[in-house]
Each structure stands twice: as structure tokens, then as C-alpha cells.
Design a protein around this motif. Structure first.
Motif, PDB file in Angstrom:
ATOM      1  N   UNK A  68     -32.517  87.984  29.600  1.00 39.02           N
ATOM      2  CA  UNK A  68     -31.094  87.686  29.768  1.00 39.02           C
ATOM      3  C   UNK A  68     -30.472  87.006  28.570  1.00 39.02           C
ATOM      4  N   UNK A  69     -31.022  87.248  27.394  1.00 35.40           N
ATOM      5  CA  UNK A  69     -30.492  86.609  26.194  1.00 35.40           C
ATOM      6  C   UNK A  69     -31.007  85.214  26.002  1.00 35.40           C
ATOM      7  N   UNK A  70     -30.768  84.347  26.990  1.00 40.41           N
ATOM      8  CA  UNK A  70     -31.233  82.956  26.872  1.00 40.41           C
ATOM      9  C   UNK A  70     -31.805  82.418  28.171  1.00 40.41           C
ATOM     10  N   UNK A  71     -32.076  83.273  29.146  1.00 41.53           N
ATOM     11  CA  UNK A  71     -32.776  82.852  30.344  1.00 41.53           C
ATOM     12  C   UNK A  71     -31.922  82.580  31.561  1.00 41.53           C
ATOM     13  N   UNK A  78     -10.858  95.927  47.375  1.00 35.69           N
ATOM     14  CA  UNK A  78      -9.610  96.551  46.950  1.00 35.69           C
ATOM     15  C   UNK A  78      -8.423  95.606  47.011  1.00 35.69           C
ATOM     16  N   UNK A  79      -8.562  94.478  47.698  1.00 36.57           N
ATOM     17  CA  UNK A  79      -7.426  93.571  47.852  1.00 36.57           C
ATOM     18  C   UNK A  79      -7.377  92.525  46.739  1.00 36.57           C
ATOM     19  N   UNK A  80      -8.468  91.819  46.541  1.00 37.50           N
ATOM     20  CA  UNK A  80      -8.438  90.711  45.598  1.00 37.50           C
ATOM     21  C   UNK A  80      -9.050  90.996  44.250  1.00 37.50           C
ATOM     22  N   UNK A  81      -9.609  92.198  44.057  1.00 36.50           N
ATOM     23  CA  UNK A  81     -10.265  92.520  42.794  1.00 36.50           C
ATOM     24  C   UNK A  81     -11.286  91.456  42.430  1.00 36.50           C
ATOM     25  N   UNK A  82     -11.990  90.952  43.441  1.00 34.53           N
ATOM     26  CA  UNK A  82     -12.979  89.890  43.258  1.00 34.53           C
ATOM     27  C   UNK A  82     -14.378  90.481  43.422  1.00 34.53           C
ATOM     28  N   UNK A  83     -15.299  90.143  42.541  1.00 30.55           N
ATOM     29  CA  UNK A  83     -16.654  90.672  42.684  1.00 30.55           C
ATOM     30  C   UNK A  83     -17.295  90.240  44.003  1.00 30.55           C
ATOM     31  N   UNK A  84     -18.243  91.017  44.448  1.00 27.26           N
ATOM     32  CA  UNK A  84     -18.991  90.677  45.656  1.00 27.26           C
ATOM     33  C   UNK A  84     -19.767  89.387  45.468  1.00 27.26           C
ATOM     34  N   UNK A  85     -20.273  89.161  44.258  1.00 25.34           N
ATOM     35  CA  UNK A  85     -21.229  88.086  44.021  1.00 25.34           C
ATOM     36  C   UNK A  85     -20.600  86.917  43.265  1.00 25.34           C
ATOM     37  N   UNK A  86     -21.256  85.763  43.413  1.00 24.71           N
ATOM     38  CA  UNK A  86     -20.794  84.525  42.797  1.00 24.71           C
ATOM     39  C   UNK A  86     -21.768  84.098  41.710  1.00 24.71           C
ATOM     40  N   UNK A  87     -21.267  83.436  40.692  1.00 23.24           N
ATOM     41  CA  UNK A  87     -22.082  82.820  39.645  1.00 23.24           C
ATOM     42  C   UNK A  87     -23.166  81.971  40.311  1.00 23.24           C
ATOM     43  N   UNK A  88     -24.419  82.198  39.920  1.00 31.65           N
ATOM     44  CA  UNK A  88     -25.548  81.512  40.548  1.00 31.65           C
ATOM     45  C   UNK A  88     -25.857  80.155  39.944  1.00 31.65           C
ATOM     46  N   UNK A  89     -25.228  79.832  38.799  1.00 30.32           N
ATOM     47  CA  UNK A  89     -25.664  78.618  38.122  1.00 30.32           C
ATOM     48  C   UNK A  89     -27.112  78.776  37.672  1.00 30.32           C
ATOM     49  N   UNK A 123     -28.534  84.883  36.183  1.00 29.05           N
ATOM     50  CA  UNK A 123     -27.586  85.980  36.398  1.00 29.05           C
ATOM     51  C   UNK A 123     -27.725  87.055  35.323  1.00 29.05           C
ATOM     52  N   UNK A 124     -28.010  86.637  34.100  1.00 30.15           N
ATOM     53  CA  UNK A 124     -28.213  87.608  33.023  1.00 30.15           C
ATOM     54  C   UNK A 124     -29.479  88.435  33.282  1.00 30.15           C
ATOM     55  N   UNK A 125     -30.520  87.755  33.729  1.00 29.45           N
ATOM     56  CA  UNK A 125     -31.763  88.460  34.043  1.00 29.45           C
ATOM     57  C   UNK A 125     -31.542  89.427  35.202  1.00 29.45           C
ATOM     58  N   UNK A 126     -30.769  88.999  36.202  1.00 28.22           N
ATOM     59  CA  UNK A 126     -30.482  89.875  37.333  1.00 28.22           C
ATOM     60  C   UNK A 126     -29.693  91.113  36.879  1.00 28.22           C
ATOM     61  N   UNK A 127     -28.758  90.947  35.950  1.00 24.39           N
ATOM     62  CA  UNK A 127     -28.032  92.097  35.412  1.00 24.39           C
ATOM     63  C   UNK A 127     -29.000  93.080  34.768  1.00 24.39           C
TER      64      UNK A 127
END
Length: 288
Positions: free
Chosen positions: A142-145, A87-98, A148-152
Motif C-alpha cells: 500500500x505504498x507505506x502500509x 445514487x443519492x449522496x454520491x458517498x462511497x459504501x466504505x469508510x476510512x479505516x484509520x 486501506x491502501x493494502x485493501x485497495x
């Protein structure tokens, strides 16, 4: 009016992968939402004057891309959400995995490395809170592998599986014939001295490119391309936009054709829902 939710991994995915459908349904008066799962901290920065953001300590690219996403969302006209945002930073819990094998993939906050049950539950809470009629995301590759897309994809399925009242689930797919048409168009419209490569007719295609008869729903609306281009321009660290086409950091031209393909997916089995031979137009009213 239908409520549609588009679920994506990183800022810019919403406009690149599903911008036509988003803009089409906004124009039709539907209630359209976008859920983004990370801030794209591992994105490759194109402009030289912003190159210092890439890989820098403290992830300054995250905040920059959050601003880019806000600009794109304004153009698209959607309601935006971050997965698990505090609620403070409007930042997602997770980070881009590369990509798999990168240092980013080992980060404790990496989206693709988080416990699946935890991510699926966060996705379920987000979807239930938005209460859409339709959910749209990537195919199983995930579109192209990208992991993070696959995890979504997997998390959305996990959130909706075994629920008879779950919203209709669509995945984005591209008919093979469209790829051939787009490559021919690019060969005619991208200047030879542009510095950007045009895919050859026999070059490999993304996993999301399938035989035409598997794509049961089309969203074809060339009138939204101008707005899609404006939304992409907001993502200036990631995309270079031209008239009817764009390029990412790989310097390969891709067409903005004003059309996207989709198919329904059974979230429990992971199988595409067979069509009846007719191509449907748009994604709202999908239960019928």
C-alpha cells in the motif's frame, strides 16, 4: 487513445501518488479515470481554522474532503468515481479505516474490515463498468502500509485475477536512486528555518521504494508539476504545498519531482512482471 483507471483509497492519494502519470496521460489525450474508495474521514487536519472537522460527530470532514477532491479532479481533468457510491449522496459504501488498532478500524463501515469477497466484487463491478485498458494502484504494501491502501491493492487483484482479458495492472514503485536524489534536492531547497524536516540520506524508506531495475516503466514529465501543485492545494486539510515540494501533517518535506515509477503486476500471482532491461515510458499501450 488508451483508457486508464487509477484506484485509490482516500482523497489526495490520486494526486500525491500518481498525479504525474494522471496529468501526463490526460495531456497525451488518453481517457483517464480515478476511482476513490473512501472519503478519508480519518485524515489529520492541518489548518487550525478547520481543526474542528477532525474526529467530529457525523463525519463533517467527509463532506469537506469530498469538496476538496472535486477541486483536485477539476485540475487533473479526469473522470471521477466513488466505489459503491449510492445514487443519492454520491458517498462511497466504505469508510476510512484509520490505522490498525484505532477505533475507526472497528467501525462497521471500515473499508479494511469489510468482507474481502464483497469488496473485490464491488471493485470488479466498478472496473467492468469503466472498462479500462490499464489499471494503476498501490504495491502490495500500500505504498507505506496503510490498511486501506493494502485493501485497495488486494481488491484490485481479486477483481482482475484469473481473467485472461483483464486490463493491464500497474503498481506504483519508486526507484531507490530517485529517493537519494530527492533527499539531496530537498536539503538544498527547503529553508532551514521553514519548520519542516528534511529526510536524511540514511533515513528509512517506504516499502514502495525498490531497487531501480524492478521499476520497468517511468513517467517523467516536469511540465505537469505546476498543475500537480494546484491539485494538491485543493486538498488543503491534508497538504501544504510549496514550490517543488510539499508536506503532510507530519511536517516532513517531500519533493514534487515530476516523475513516477511503475511496474506491471500479475494479478493472479501477485508477482511483478519481469522487464527486459529496457525502461518503458508511460503507461498507455501497455499490452505491447
Amino acid at each position: 487513445m488508451s483508457r486508464l483507471l487509477f484506484v485509490h483509497a482516500h482523497p489526495d492519494d490520486e494526486t500525491l501518488a500518481t498525479g504525474v502519470a494522471i496529468l501526463h496521460h490526460v495531456a497525451a489525450g488518453d481517457d483517464v479515470h480515478v476511482l476513490t474508495c473512501t472519503l478519508g474521514e480519518e485524515g489529520e487536519v492541518i489548518p487550525a481554522d478547520l481543526a474542528h472537522l477532525e474526529g467530529a460527530e457525523g463525519d463533517p470532514l467527509a463532506d469537506h474532503r469530498r469538496g476538496e477532491l472535486a477541486g483536485a479532479v477539476s485540475v487533473l481533468g479526469v473522470t471521477h468515481h466513488f466505489l459503491g457510491a449510492d445514487r443519492e449522496g454520491d458517498r462511497p459504501t466504505y469508510r476510512d479505516s484509520g490505522m490498525v488498532g484505532s477505533l475507526a478500524f472497528e467501525n462497521p463501515r471500515a473499508f479494511a474490515g469489510a468482507e474481502f469477497i464483497e469488496v473485490a466484487e464491488a471493485m470488479r463491478v466498478a472496473i467492468d463498468g469503466i472498462a479500462p485498458d490499464v489499471v494503476v494502484t498501490y504495491d502490495s504494501e500500500g505504498g507505506y502500509g496503510h490498511p486501506d491502501h493494502i485493501r485497495v491493492h488486494d481488491a484490485v487483484r481479486g477483481a482482475l485475477a484469473e481473467n485472461p482479458s483483464a486490463p493491464t495492472l500497474f503498481v506504483a514503485l519508486t526507484p531507490r536512486s530517485w529517493v537519494a536524489e530527492d533527499r539531496a534536492w530537498l536539503a538544498e531547497h527547503v529553508p532551514a528555518n521553514s519548520g519542516y524536516a528534511v529526510p536524511a540520506s540514511n533515513d528509512p524508506v517506504a516499502p514502495s521504494v525498490v531497487e531501480d531495475d524492478l521499476v520497468t516503466h517511468h513517467v517523467v514529465d516536469p511540465s505537469v508539476v505546476e498543475d500537480q501543485q494546484d491539485a494538491l492545494r485543493a486538498h488543503a486539510t491534508q497538504v501544504v504545498v510549496f514550490d517543488g515540494w510539499y508536506a503532510l501533517s507530519n511536517d516532513i518535506a517531500a519533493r514534487l519531482a515530476g516523475r513516477e515509477g511503475y511496474a506491471r503486476l500479475d494479478p493472479t500471482t501477485g508477482d511483478l512482471v519481469p522487464g527486459d532491461g529496457r525502461v518503458r515510458t508511460g503507461l498507455s499501450g501497455a499490452r505491447t
